[in-house]
Design a protein around this motif. Sequence first.
Motif, mmCIF file in Angstrom:
data_model
loop_
_atom_site.group_PDB
_atom_site.id
_atom_site.type_symbol
_atom_site.label_atom_id
_atom_site.label_comp_id
_atom_site.label_asym_id
_atom_site.label_seq_id
_atom_site.Cartn_x
_atom_site.Cartn_y
_atom_site.Cartn_z
ATOM 1 N N THR A 104 -8.345 -0.416 -4.511
ATOM 2 C CA THR A 104 -7.949 -1.548 -3.681
ATOM 3 C C THR A 104 -8.132 -2.845 -4.446
ATOM 4 N N ALA A 145 -3.019 -5.144 -3.155
ATOM 5 C CA ALA A 145 -2.478 -3.804 -2.893
ATOM 6 C C ALA A 145 -3.579 -2.757 -2.767
ATOM 7 N N GLN A 146 -3.234 -1.647 -2.119
ATOM 8 C CA GLN A 146 -4.098 -0.473 -2.113
ATOM 9 C C GLN A 146 -3.279 0.721 -2.611
ATOM 10 N N GLU A 157 2.671 -1.235 -8.442
ATOM 11 C CA GLU A 157 2.534 -2.064 -7.238
ATOM 12 C C GLU A 157 3.890 -2.577 -6.762
ATOM 13 N N SER A 180 0.847 -1.198 0.000
ATOM 14 C CA SER A 180 0.000 0.000 0.000
ATOM 15 C C SER A 180 0.878 1.242 0.000
ATOM 16 N N MET A 196 -3.859 -1.404 4.609
ATOM 17 C CA MET A 196 -4.700 -0.427 3.911
ATOM 18 C C MET A 196 -4.730 0.889 4.687
ATOM 19 N N TYR A 197 -4.757 1.987 3.955
ATOM 20 C CA TYR A 197 -4.948 3.305 4.553
ATOM 21 C C TYR A 197 -6.433 3.649 4.652
#
Length: 310
Positions: free
Chosen positions: A54, A58-59, A171, A10, A179-180
């Motif tokens: 998302t 990955a985010q 990525e 992320s 995750m944010y």
Amino acid sequence: MATEEERFRSGFVLLWGRPNVGKSTLLNAILGRKVAIVTPKPQTTRNRIAGVLTTKTAQFVFVDTPGIHAPHDALGEYMLATAREALPDADAILFIVDASSPPQGADREAARLLESVEAPTLLVLNKIDLVSEETLAVRQEEYARLGSFSDTITVSAVQEAGTQGLLQRTEELLPIGPMYYPAEMVSDHPDSFLIAELVREQALLQTQKEVPYSLAVIVEEMAPRPEELIYVRAVLYVERDSQKKILIGQGGKKLREIGKAARIQAEDLLGKRIFLDLWVKVRERWRDDESVLARFGYPIPKKPRKRKAR
């Protein structure tokens, strides 16, 4: 063996470049929905706009910045400061350029500002649908000379070509981390901001050169009404009476057209019925009035005071 959570990546991905290279179009293409307005006019983007994507692995928190340009007023200073302030927070940078034209002075300035940045940078040549393979090869060499890049990716944001390859390479540059934002989140801006931007987009698209840079749109009221209707009152601010007349049009026709087009997009984006009530007001020289800029959502960063010598 690492778990999926331990392999999850992320980070903040900065979209960087001069005006009109297609940063906002690329952001919308990657997200699969509209979070940034797009017009043929340079400097359409004024604020930092974050779009969140998302996936299972990955985010990406994409940050679409105003185009790098020489400021001509206080609003321009705000836009440049907004872009530069985003640099230290970036985990990866997409330096986006226009493959249909050779490097310009603004491209070189944008590249210069990246020289001291530690985040890995991808050179992204956009608008490849407008050039031949031979020209594209020349452009790649020309733009590669502007700086040191981790890789070069070619895309067409309009045709959504090359975006998956760009995501995969981006990525790889992001750090391992959680995750944010919630997985379902697409933008960090409130609905009122998105509606104001859609109104501004339609006003830019439907008016002549005199209006664009003198236009600000502020949503002053947004409230639920009976029958699942959202009432929105938005004010279009310009600097001269002549600009006000252009936006309103004969008998209010132009303003109705702007409102109808913006409302359709807003309802589609938010999934709600909207009553859009538009007004036009004149605020002379608002682009050079720091107090008005702050009220309109464009605060100028304060410069630190120099300490007096004792």
